[in-house]
Design a protein around this motif. Structure first.
Motif, PDB file in Angstrom:
ATOM      1  N   ALA A   1      51.949  86.202  69.077  1.00  0.00           N
ATOM      2  CA  ALA A   1      52.310  87.021  67.920  1.00  0.00           C
ATOM      3  C   ALA A   1      53.103  88.272  68.304  1.00  0.00           C
ATOM      4  CB  ALA A   1      51.062  87.423  67.142  1.00  0.00           C
ATOM      5  N   THR A   2      53.396  88.439  69.589  1.00  0.00           N
ATOM      6  CA  THR A   2      54.221  89.558  70.057  1.00  0.00           C
ATOM      7  C   THR A   2      55.623  89.035  70.321  1.00  0.00           C
ATOM      8  OG1 THR A   2      52.276  90.561  71.103  1.00  0.00           O
ATOM      9  CG2 THR A   2      54.435  91.402  71.765  1.00  0.00           C
ATOM     10  N   PRO A   3      56.566  89.235  69.395  1.00  0.00           N
ATOM     11  CA  PRO A   3      57.887  88.599  69.535  1.00  0.00           C
ATOM     12  C   PRO A   3      58.633  89.032  70.788  1.00  0.00           C
ATOM     13  CG  PRO A   3      57.857  90.171  67.705  1.00  0.00           C
ATOM     14  CD  PRO A   3      56.442  89.995  68.146  1.00  0.00           C
ATOM     15  N   GLU A   4      58.438  90.283  71.212  1.00  0.00           N
ATOM     16  CA  GLU A   4      59.136  90.753  72.404  1.00  0.00           C
ATOM     17  C   GLU A   4      58.682  89.981  73.644  1.00  0.00           C
ATOM     18  OE1 GLU A   4      58.896  93.906  69.321  1.00  0.00           O
ATOM     19  OE2 GLU A   4      57.398  92.685  70.346  1.00  0.00           O
TER      20      GLU A   4
ATOM     21  N   ALA B   1      48.489  77.182  69.982  1.00  0.00           N
ATOM     22  CA  ALA B   1      47.961  78.504  69.666  1.00  0.00           C
ATOM     23  C   ALA B   1      47.622  78.608  68.184  1.00  0.00           C
ATOM     24  CB  ALA B   1      48.976  79.581  70.050  1.00  0.00           C
ATOM     25  N   ILE B   2      46.464  79.183  67.907  1.00  0.00           N
ATOM     26  CA  ILE B   2      46.022  79.309  66.517  1.00  0.00           C
ATOM     27  C   ILE B   2      45.060  80.496  66.396  1.00  0.00           C
ATOM     28  CG2 ILE B   2      43.977  77.834  66.686  1.00  0.00           C
ATOM     29  CD1 ILE B   2      46.526  77.716  63.808  1.00  0.00           C
ATOM     30  N   HIS B   3      45.102  81.146  65.251  1.00  0.00           N
ATOM     31  CA  HIS B   3      44.082  82.158  64.951  1.00  0.00           C
ATOM     32  C   HIS B   3      43.154  81.591  63.885  1.00  0.00           C
ATOM     33  CE1 HIS B   3      42.004  85.872  64.207  1.00  0.00           C
ATOM     34  NE2 HIS B   3      42.310  85.802  62.923  1.00  0.00           N
ATOM     35  N   ALA B   4      41.882  81.564  64.193  1.00  0.00           N
ATOM     36  CA  ALA B   4      40.886  81.034  63.260  1.00  0.00           C
ATOM     37  C   ALA B   4      40.130  82.202  62.632  1.00  0.00           C
ATOM     38  CB  ALA B   4      39.925  80.106  63.991  1.00  0.00           C
ATOM     39  N   ALA B   5      40.531  82.562  61.428  1.00  0.00           N
ATOM     40  CA  ALA B   5      39.846  83.641  60.719  1.00  0.00           C
ATOM     41  C   ALA B   5      38.449  83.186  60.310  1.00  0.00           C
ATOM     42  CB  ALA B   5      40.638  84.040  59.478  1.00  0.00           C
ATOM     43  N   PRO B   6      37.497  84.101  60.217  1.00  0.00           N
ATOM     44  CA  PRO B   6      36.154  83.727  59.768  1.00  0.00           C
ATOM     45  C   PRO B   6      36.191  83.085  58.385  1.00  0.00           C
ATOM     46  CG  PRO B   6      36.165  85.963  60.651  1.00  0.00           C
ATOM     47  CD  PRO B   6      37.597  85.533  60.546  1.00  0.00           C
ATOM     48  N   LEU B   7      35.324  82.126  58.176  1.00  0.00           N
ATOM     49  CA  LEU B   7      35.237  81.494  56.869  1.00  0.00           C
ATOM     50  C   LEU B   7      34.764  82.516  55.836  1.00  0.00           C
ATOM     51  CD1 LEU B   7      33.622  78.029  57.702  1.00  0.00           C
ATOM     52  CD2 LEU B   7      36.031  78.641  57.564  1.00  0.00           C
ATOM     53  N   ALA B   8      35.380  82.458  54.665  1.00  0.00           N
ATOM     54  CA  ALA B   8      35.013  83.399  53.600  1.00  0.00           C
ATOM     55  C   ALA B   8      35.526  82.865  52.278  1.00  0.00           C
ATOM     56  CB  ALA B   8      35.626  84.777  53.861  1.00  0.00           C
ATOM     57  N   PRO B   9      34.828  83.184  51.165  1.00  0.00           N
ATOM     58  CA  PRO B   9      35.376  82.832  49.855  1.00  0.00           C
ATOM     59  C   PRO B   9      36.744  83.486  49.664  1.00  0.00           C
ATOM     60  CG  PRO B   9      33.107  83.602  49.677  1.00  0.00           C
ATOM     61  CD  PRO B   9      33.548  83.901  51.076  1.00  0.00           C
ATOM     62  N   ALA B  10      37.583  82.859  48.865  1.00  0.00           N
ATOM     63  CA  ALA B  10      38.944  83.367  48.673  1.00  0.00           C
ATOM     64  C   ALA B  10      38.946  84.803  48.149  1.00  0.00           C
ATOM     65  CB  ALA B  10      39.714  82.454  47.718  1.00  0.00           C
ATOM     66  N   ASP B  11      37.951  85.149  47.334  1.00  0.00           N
ATOM     67  CA  ASP B  11      37.932  86.511  46.790  1.00  0.00           C
ATOM     68  C   ASP B  11      37.247  87.511  47.718  1.00  0.00           C
ATOM     69  OD1 ASP B  11      35.419  85.465  46.440  1.00  0.00           O
ATOM     70  OD2 ASP B  11      35.182  86.096  44.354  1.00  0.00           O
ATOM     71  N   HIS B  12      36.913  87.058  48.941  1.00  0.00           N
ATOM     72  CA  HIS B  12      36.333  87.963  49.933  1.00  0.00           C
ATOM     73  C   HIS B  12      37.093  87.925  51.256  1.00  0.00           C
ATOM     74  CE1 HIS B  12      32.985  88.029  47.107  1.00  0.00           C
ATOM     75  NE2 HIS B  12      32.431  89.005  47.812  1.00  0.00           N
TER      76      HIS B  12
ATOM     77  N   MET C   1      43.491  88.085  57.189  1.00  0.00           N
ATOM     78  CA  MET C   1      44.620  87.370  56.602  1.00  0.00           C
ATOM     79  C   MET C   1      45.916  87.755  57.288  1.00  0.00           C
ATOM     80  SD  MET C   1      45.060  85.067  54.296  1.00  0.00           S
ATOM     81  CE  MET C   1      46.577  84.159  54.101  1.00  0.00           C
ATOM     82  N   GLU C   2      46.073  89.041  57.554  1.00  0.00           N
ATOM     83  CA  GLU C   2      47.284  89.518  58.224  1.00  0.00           C
ATOM     84  C   GLU C   2      47.419  88.898  59.620  1.00  0.00           C
ATOM     85  OE1 GLU C   2      49.360  93.778  59.589  1.00  0.00           O
ATOM     86  OE2 GLU C   2      47.419  93.742  58.588  1.00  0.00           O
ATOM     87  N   LYS C   3      46.303  88.833  60.337  1.00  0.00           N
ATOM     88  CA  LYS C   3      46.327  88.260  61.683  1.00  0.00           C
ATOM     89  C   LYS C   3      46.592  86.764  61.625  1.00  0.00           C
ATOM     90  CE  LYS C   3      43.828  88.705  66.053  1.00  0.00           C
ATOM     91  NZ  LYS C   3      42.623  89.263  66.714  1.00  0.00           N
ATOM     92  N   SER C   4      46.038  86.092  60.622  1.00  0.00           N
ATOM     93  CA  SER C   4      46.273  84.652  60.463  1.00  0.00           C
ATOM     94  C   SER C   4      47.745  84.365  60.224  1.00  0.00           C
ATOM     95  CB  SER C   4      45.440  84.107  59.295  1.00  0.00           C
ATOM     96  OG  SER C   4      44.057  84.249  59.536  1.00  0.00           O
ATOM     97  N   VAL C   5      48.360  85.133  59.338  1.00  0.00           N
ATOM     98  CA  VAL C   5      49.776  84.928  59.041  1.00  0.00           C
ATOM     99  C   VAL C   5      50.632  85.261  60.264  1.00  0.00           C
ATOM    100  CG1 VAL C   5      51.713  85.730  57.627  1.00  0.00           C
ATOM    101  CG2 VAL C   5      49.492  85.254  56.571  1.00  0.00           C
ATOM    102  N   ALA C   6      50.283  86.351  60.951  1.00  0.00           N
ATOM    103  CA  ALA C   6      51.067  86.773  62.119  1.00  0.00           C
ATOM    104  C   ALA C   6      51.069  85.715  63.213  1.00  0.00           C
ATOM    105  CB  ALA C   6      50.528  88.090  62.658  1.00  0.00           C
TER     106      ALA C   6
END
Length: 211
Positions: free
Chosen positions: A60-63, A86-97, A103-108
């Motif tokens: 996730a570090t483009p440089e 390579a993958i980031h596995a965010a903790p499981l959580a309801p969509a409204d939590h 989320m930012e780290k998952s997208v990055a």
């Protein structure tokens, strides 16, 4: 001429198994965030008579990825294989939590880094190289909002690239391995009976057989 294989997410799980399986025929460029795990992988590769270049970096570090790909170009001039584990596995959580930072780290990691790497790696692969992505279709499942959405976006990028490159290359594969006892899966299913899951080395052999 030595064949080269770039494995992003090589420190553990399927990535490490792929590195070990490919090392008799390819010089392995192993990217991962955990230096100790990469060094242990290097020991196993050397024991098999292979050789590796270790790159303890965050995809996730483009440089860092730009420096890596420039180094591959300067040393080998090309790349034969790219396997993106390579993958980031965010903790499981309801969509409204879903936590904003998760989320930012998952997208990055899962989306932005993949898009960036495709632009860097494609010229190294040229027309004859191959890229491999690994699907894990969780989109829409309960509690998999952050992981499922970002993984689906990653695979959408890969499918677009595969369609665009179908005529002139590189060859882009999208594979779905059987469930394995990886650290990522353990985060999602901590009480699961792991003896029933597929061996990563067997899955690596199956992946290579499809290339």
């Amino acid at each position: 001429m030595t064949k080269t294989a770039l494995i992003t997410g090589a420190s553990r799980g399927l990535g490490a198994a792929l590195a070990e399986a490919l090392c008799p025929t390819h010089h392995i460029i192993a990217v991962g965030r955990t230096t100790g795990a990469l060094e242990e992988l290097d020991d196993r590769i050397q024991a098999r008579g292979g050789a590796a270049t270790l790159a303890p970096m965050d995809v996730a570090t483009p440089e860092a990825m730009a420096v890596l790909c420039r180094g591959i170009h300067d040393r080998w001039g090309r790349l034969d294989l790219w396997l993106h584990c390579a993958i980031h596995a965010a903790p499981l959580a309801p969509a409204d939590h879903v936590d904003a930072k998760d989320m930012e780290k998952s997208v990055a990691c899962n989306v932005t880094a993949t898009a960036t790497l495709i632009t860097y790696v494609a010229p190294l692969l040229g027309q004859s190289g191959q890229a491999v992505f690994f699907d894990d279709p969780r989109a829409g499942e309960k509690f998999f909002g952050a992981y499922g959405a970002s993984k689906a976006a990653q695979i959408a990028l890969a499918r677009s690239w595969a369609a665009e490159a179908a005529k002139n290359g590189p060859k882009v594969h999208i594979l779905t391995p059987d469930p394995m006892p990886t650290a990522t899966r353990a985060r999602f299913f901590p009480g699961e009976e792991r003896s029933n899951l597929a061996d990563p080395h067997g899955q690596a052999a199956a992946v290579i057989a499809q290339l």
